[in-house]
Write a protein that holds these residues in place. Structure first.
Motif, mmCIF file in Angstrom:
data_model
loop_
_atom_site.group_PDB
_atom_site.id
_atom_site.type_symbol
_atom_site.label_atom_id
_atom_site.label_comp_id
_atom_site.label_asym_id
_atom_site.label_seq_id
_atom_site.Cartn_x
_atom_site.Cartn_y
_atom_site.Cartn_z
ATOM 1 N N SER A 135 -5.097 -19.733 21.330
ATOM 2 C CA SER A 135 -3.703 -19.303 21.182
ATOM 3 C C SER A 135 -3.189 -19.053 22.589
ATOM 4 C CB SER A 135 -3.581 -18.015 20.343
ATOM 5 O OG SER A 135 -4.117 -16.906 21.060
ATOM 6 N N TRP A 136 -1.878 -19.071 22.756
ATOM 7 C CA TRP A 136 -1.342 -18.764 24.083
ATOM 8 C C TRP A 136 -1.780 -17.369 24.519
ATOM 9 C CZ3 TRP A 136 0.003 -22.473 27.014
ATOM 10 C CH2 TRP A 136 0.645 -23.618 26.513
ATOM 11 N N ALA A 137 -1.678 -16.393 23.608
ATOM 12 C CA ALA A 137 -1.991 -15.014 23.994
ATOM 13 C C ALA A 137 -3.457 -14.878 24.411
ATOM 14 C CB ALA A 137 -1.680 -14.078 22.832
ATOM 15 N N ARG A 138 -4.356 -15.492 23.655
ATOM 16 C CA ARG A 138 -5.777 -15.342 23.953
ATOM 17 C C ARG A 138 -6.194 -16.126 25.193
ATOM 18 N NH1 ARG A 138 -10.795 -15.601 19.627
ATOM 19 N NH2 ARG A 138 -12.468 -15.465 21.166
ATOM 20 N N SER A 139 -5.484 -17.202 25.480
ATOM 21 C CA SER A 139 -5.867 -18.050 26.597
ATOM 22 C C SER A 139 -5.325 -17.565 27.935
ATOM 23 C CB SER A 139 -5.397 -19.489 26.349
ATOM 24 O OG SER A 139 -6.053 -20.037 25.226
ATOM 25 N N LEU A 175 2.560 -22.673 32.190
ATOM 26 C CA LEU A 175 3.803 -23.447 32.139
ATOM 27 C C LEU A 175 3.527 -24.944 32.179
ATOM 28 C CD1 LEU A 175 6.148 -21.425 34.531
ATOM 29 C CD2 LEU A 175 6.646 -22.021 32.162
ATOM 30 N N LEU A 176 2.625 -25.328 33.045
ATOM 31 C CA LEU A 176 2.325 -26.742 33.185
ATOM 32 C C LEU A 176 1.676 -27.284 31.907
ATOM 33 C CD1 LEU A 176 2.691 -28.935 35.270
ATOM 34 C CD2 LEU A 176 0.414 -28.432 36.138
ATOM 35 N N VAL A 177 0.744 -26.524 31.349
ATOM 36 C CA VAL A 177 0.127 -26.941 30.084
ATOM 37 C C VAL A 177 1.191 -27.061 28.995
ATOM 38 C CG1 VAL A 177 -1.490 -26.284 28.268
ATOM 39 C CG2 VAL A 177 -2.124 -25.995 30.665
ATOM 40 N N ALA A 178 2.087 -26.079 28.912
ATOM 41 C CA ALA A 178 3.144 -26.124 27.908
ATOM 42 C C ALA A 178 4.053 -27.334 28.113
ATOM 43 C CB ALA A 178 3.965 -24.829 27.951
ATOM 44 N N PHE A 180 3.143 -30.188 29.345
ATOM 45 C CA PHE A 180 2.406 -31.369 28.914
ATOM 46 C C PHE A 180 2.440 -31.548 27.401
ATOM 47 C CE2 PHE A 180 0.366 -31.814 33.105
ATOM 48 C CZ PHE A 180 0.327 -33.194 33.206
ATOM 49 N N VAL A 181 2.554 -30.461 26.654
ATOM 50 C CA VAL A 181 2.593 -30.595 25.197
ATOM 51 C C VAL A 181 4.023 -30.619 24.661
ATOM 52 C CG1 VAL A 181 0.307 -29.585 24.879
ATOM 53 C CG2 VAL A 181 2.319 -28.094 24.821
ATOM 54 N N GLY A 182 5.013 -30.775 25.576
ATOM 55 C CA GLY A 182 6.372 -31.056 25.136
ATOM 56 C C GLY A 182 7.392 -29.952 25.266
ATOM 57 N N THR A 183 7.019 -28.792 25.767
ATOM 58 C CA THR A 183 7.981 -27.708 25.954
ATOM 59 C C THR A 183 8.875 -28.031 27.148
ATOM 60 O OG1 THR A 183 6.326 -26.162 25.121
ATOM 61 C CG2 THR A 183 8.241 -25.216 26.225
ATOM 62 N N THR A 184 10.172 -27.829 26.997
ATOM 63 C CA THR A 184 11.102 -28.184 28.077
ATOM 64 C C THR A 184 12.139 -27.113 28.381
ATOM 65 O OG1 THR A 184 12.655 -29.283 26.557
ATOM 66 C CG2 THR A 184 10.900 -30.648 27.533
ATOM 67 N N ARG A 185 12.407 -26.189 27.473
ATOM 68 C CA ARG A 185 13.506 -25.243 27.661
ATOM 69 C C ARG A 185 12.985 -23.833 27.945
ATOM 70 N NH1 ARG A 185 18.213 -27.683 26.663
ATOM 71 N NH2 ARG A 185 18.172 -29.589 25.382
ATOM 72 N N PHE A 186 13.779 -23.100 28.740
ATOM 73 C CA PHE A 186 13.378 -21.760 29.198
ATOM 74 C C PHE A 186 13.006 -20.868 28.021
ATOM 75 C CE2 PHE A 186 13.916 -17.405 30.466
ATOM 76 C CZ PHE A 186 13.464 -17.360 31.774
ATOM 77 N N ASN A 187 13.849 -20.801 27.012
ATOM 78 C CA ASN A 187 13.581 -19.897 25.883
ATOM 79 C C ASN A 187 12.311 -20.293 25.128
ATOM 80 O OD1 ASN A 187 15.821 -18.338 26.447
ATOM 81 N ND2 ASN A 187 17.149 -19.377 24.970
ATOM 82 N N PHE A 189 9.643 -21.831 26.537
ATOM 83 C CA PHE A 189 8.536 -21.375 27.386
ATOM 84 C C PHE A 189 8.306 -19.878 27.183
ATOM 85 C CE2 PHE A 189 9.592 -25.106 30.204
ATOM 86 C CZ PHE A 189 8.344 -25.705 30.162
ATOM 87 N N ALA A 190 9.403 -19.099 27.214
ATOM 88 C CA ALA A 190 9.292 -17.646 27.081
ATOM 89 C C ALA A 190 8.696 -17.256 25.729
ATOM 90 C CB ALA A 190 10.668 -17.004 27.273
ATOM 91 N N GLY A 191 9.139 -17.917 24.660
ATOM 92 C CA GLY A 191 8.647 -17.581 23.337
ATOM 93 C C GLY A 191 7.171 -17.920 23.159
ATOM 94 N N GLN A 192 6.734 -19.042 23.720
ATOM 95 C CA GLN A 192 5.336 -19.447 23.574
ATOM 96 C C GLN A 192 4.402 -18.598 24.421
ATOM 97 O OE1 GLN A 192 5.264 -23.611 24.583
ATOM 98 N NE2 GLN A 192 5.642 -24.268 22.483
ATOM 99 N N LEU A 193 4.781 -18.388 25.682
ATOM 100 C CA LEU A 193 3.858 -17.776 26.630
ATOM 101 C C LEU A 193 3.934 -16.255 26.657
ATOM 102 C CD1 LEU A 193 4.352 -20.184 29.686
ATOM 103 C CD2 LEU A 193 2.869 -20.441 27.700
ATOM 104 N N GLY A 194 5.064 -15.697 26.259
ATOM 105 C CA GLY A 194 5.237 -14.256 26.364
ATOM 106 C C GLY A 194 5.353 -13.779 27.792
ATOM 107 N N ALA A 195 5.802 -14.642 28.673
ATOM 108 C CA ALA A 195 5.921 -14.289 30.089
ATOM 109 C C ALA A 195 7.174 -13.452 30.323
ATOM 110 C CB ALA A 195 5.978 -15.552 30.947
ATOM 111 N N PRO A 196 7.123 -12.478 31.243
ATOM 112 C CA PRO A 196 8.336 -11.752 31.609
ATOM 113 C C PRO A 196 9.381 -12.736 32.136
ATOM 114 C CG PRO A 196 6.383 -10.680 32.511
ATOM 115 C CD PRO A 196 5.934 -12.002 31.970
#
Length: 285
Positions: A135-139, A175-178, A180-187, A189-196
């Motif tokens: 999962s993003w959180a665990r990884s 971010l780079l991994v995301a 590669f799997v097709g993520t392109t928009r800021f929101n 990225f933020a929703g998947q990764l939980g980054a500040p």
């Protein structure tokens, strides 16, 4: 993996160790590193299982640092970094040397191939999905990775300058991994990764300025340079899944779309197509 490898000195010491350096004085001579930093990194790499401290003299007691199986198996990651920095990053005080394959006697570039079908593979040919422990959180590592201070970097900054913008920061790698799997928009990225948001904006800007991503129309798309990091990501992922396996199963499952089986990446010589071995790769200066 990021917690262990996310530091330029660690990568450089591992590189020298695989080239046959084992003694403290030789590391100190070959690398522009302070004694305090070298001691800390050798201690950490021993604790992390990359090196083994072995006595070679009794009076006075002296020790050498020998690569373990875990350390030796880093050669595909280091080879992928070498190739990407050589081709895509001009900010080196001296141009990185070409690679020479002892097996066929040719200068070469490594290429990612599928172990099952031997086809050359790009990021477009592989499907990734979360495995039982993924999962993003665990990884994401809980703590920041080790970084050099500005004063330590002043001598010959950026021996792997842009690789460390990726491996040396947990958000950049994610971010780079995301991407590669097709993520392109800021929101997204933020929703998947939980980054500040501040950290996310900062890392997106750095990856855009370095030419890894292209910001167009509110989307962040991988450039040709960004897609060329695929061998680094895939070899680092395979190393991580080998040495940091979870009891319930892998974090990421990869499938090669062309042959339809689980994808196991092999670095091969682009001149003779033979699978590479670490011992058969040398620099041609």
């Amino acid at each position: 993996m990021l917690g262990v490898l996310g530091d330029e000195w660690t990568l450089l010491i591992a590189q020298q160790a695989l080239l046959g350096v084992t003694r403290y004085g030789d590391f100190a001579t070959r690398l522009p590193i302070s004694h305090a930093v070298l001691v800390r990194r050798l201690t950490a790499m021993t604790a992390d299982g990359l090196l083994e401290r072995q006595p070679y003299q009794e009076r006075p007691p002296r020790y050498e640092y020998v690569p373990t199986a875990q350390g030796r198996s880093l050669w595909p990651v280091l080879t992928a970094i070498w190739e990407w920095e050589r081709r895509w990053v001009p900010e080196h005080a001296e141009r990185l040397p070409t690679m020479h394959h002892l097996g066929c006697g040719s200068d070469f570039s490594p290429q990612v191939t599928c172990q099952a079908c031997q086809q050359v593979v790009t990021e477009k040919d592989v499907t990734a999905s979360w495995g039982p422990s993924g999962s993003w959180a665990r990884s994401m590592p809980a703590e920041s990775t080790r970084r050099r201070s500005a004063s330590q970097a002043a001598g010959r900054a950026g021996l792997f300058p842009q690789t460390m913008e990726i491996l040396g920061n947990r958000w950049s790698f994610a971010l780079l991994v995301a991407a590669f799997v097709g993520t392109t928009r800021f929101n997204d990225f933020a929703g998947q990764l939980g980054a500040p948001p501040g950290s996310l904006a900062d890392r997106l800007q750095i990856l855009t300025c370095s030419g890894v991503l292209d910001a167009t129309g509110g989307r962040y798309l991988l450039t040709e340079k960004g897609r060329a990091t695929f061998p680094i990501l895939i070899t680092a992922l395979q190393w991580a899944q080998r040495w940091f396996a979870a009891p319930e199963g892998p974090a990421v499952i990869l499938r090669h779309d062309s042959c339809g089986v689980a994808f196991d990446a092999v670095l091969s010589c682009d001149q003779c197509a033979a699978p590479l071995r670490g011992a058969d790769v040398e620099d041609r200066r």
